[in-house]
Design a protein around this motif. Structure first.
Motif, PDB file in Angstrom:
ATOM      1  N   THR A   1     -38.504 -52.387  27.799  1.00  0.00           N
ATOM      2  CA  THR A   1     -37.830 -53.451  28.536  1.00  0.00           C
ATOM      3  C   THR A   1     -38.736 -54.032  29.602  1.00  0.00           C
TER       4      THR A   1
ATOM      5  N   ARG B   1     -43.434 -60.362  25.013  1.00  0.00           N
ATOM      6  CA  ARG B   1     -42.312 -61.231  25.415  1.00  0.00           C
ATOM      7  C   ARG B   1     -41.558 -61.741  24.192  1.00  0.00           C
TER       8      ARG B   1
ATOM      9  N   GLY C   1     -38.859 -59.500  23.383  1.00  0.00           N
ATOM     10  CA  GLY C   1     -37.805 -59.325  24.362  1.00  0.00           C
ATOM     11  C   GLY C   1     -38.178 -58.563  25.615  1.00  0.00           C
TER      12      GLY C   1
END
Length: 252
Positions: free
Chosen positions: A55, A72, A75
């Motif tokens: 993340t 990116r 995500g």
């Protein structure tokens, strides 16, 4: 007991100058970037293999922006830094990254054990660090040429490099878990010593020594160039090796 100050082998100011020069040189159509490209591809392959979708990610040293762009796209929230904006010998502000990637950077810090510990501390629990840089098996022909340039009293012109065993010990010292150190080699051919030096500068890999010796004079440059070509093939090409060490460790 007072803590020991590590020897100042590298200059952060010279590292920043080399990075800025590399970015300017990348505007050339034939500018070299194969070392960083290989490292980025390797990191993406590793993440795909372990099926990791981090993340929060910190990317250090990838001035091409390719790795951040790929992450990116999957995500990830990516923060990018280089030597001009982040000093790895000091604590990293955030302490919640799922993944930290350092490319072509940790081999030119004065306090490598401290830098590894700072990166570990910046990871969230269960986070992973991947660091790639040139290892001790790199640039054999360039080292031989530099010794030939000044046969009577060779100056220290090349960076000291880390080998697998030392890297493993440093990862343990920095308290990483499940740490792994592996290496691979890239081989490139060059028609001259000047072309090799140009490729290194294109990629921000020129000298960052804190106390560089004076530049070679004309005669010394000629000796170095001739020595470099001693192992040339019938086609006049010299094969140079770049050993890439990759350090992987977890915080848990």
């Amino acid at each position: 007991m007072a803590s020991q100050v590590p020897p100042q082998i590298f200059s952060r100011r010279r590292r920043i100058a080399g990075l800025r020069r590399a970015r300017v040189r990348q505007a050339k159509r034939d500018a070299a970037r194969y070392i960083l490209d290989d490292m980025v591809e390797d990191v993406l392959d590793r993440l795909e293999f372990i099926r990791m979708s981090p993340t929060r990610v910190l990317v250090i040293g990838d001035w091409t922006g390719t790795l951040a762009l790929s992450l990116r796209g999957g995500g990830s929230d990516v923060t990018e830094h280089d030597v001009a904006t982040l000093d790895e010998e000091h604590p990293v502000e955030s302490e919640s990254y799922d993944l930290i990637v350092s490319l072509c950077s940790l081999d030119r810090v004065n306090d490598l054990p401290g830098a590894l510990l700072h990166l570990r501390n910046a990871l969230a629990e269960g986070g992973m660090m991947i660091a790639s840089f040139l290892g001790a098996g790199s640039l054999v022909n360039l080292r031989r040429a530099m010794l030939a340039a000044e046969p009577d009293r060779p100056a220290a012109r090349m960076h000291p490099l880390v080998d697998n065993q030392a890297a493993s010990a440093l990862m343990q010292r920095a308290l990483f878990k499940r740490q792994v150190v592996d290496s691979r080699t890239l081989t490139a051919s060059f028609g001259s010593l000047d072309r090799l030096v140009s490729d290194l500068r294109d990629q921000g890999l020129g000298s960052a020594l804190a106390n560089p010796p004076p530049a070679l004079d004309k005669a010394a440059k000629a000796r170095a160039g001739a020595a470099f070509l001693d192992t040339a093939s019938d086609q006049g090409r010299v094969l140079e090796i770049f050993e890439i060490l990759t350090l992987t460790g977890w915080k848990n």
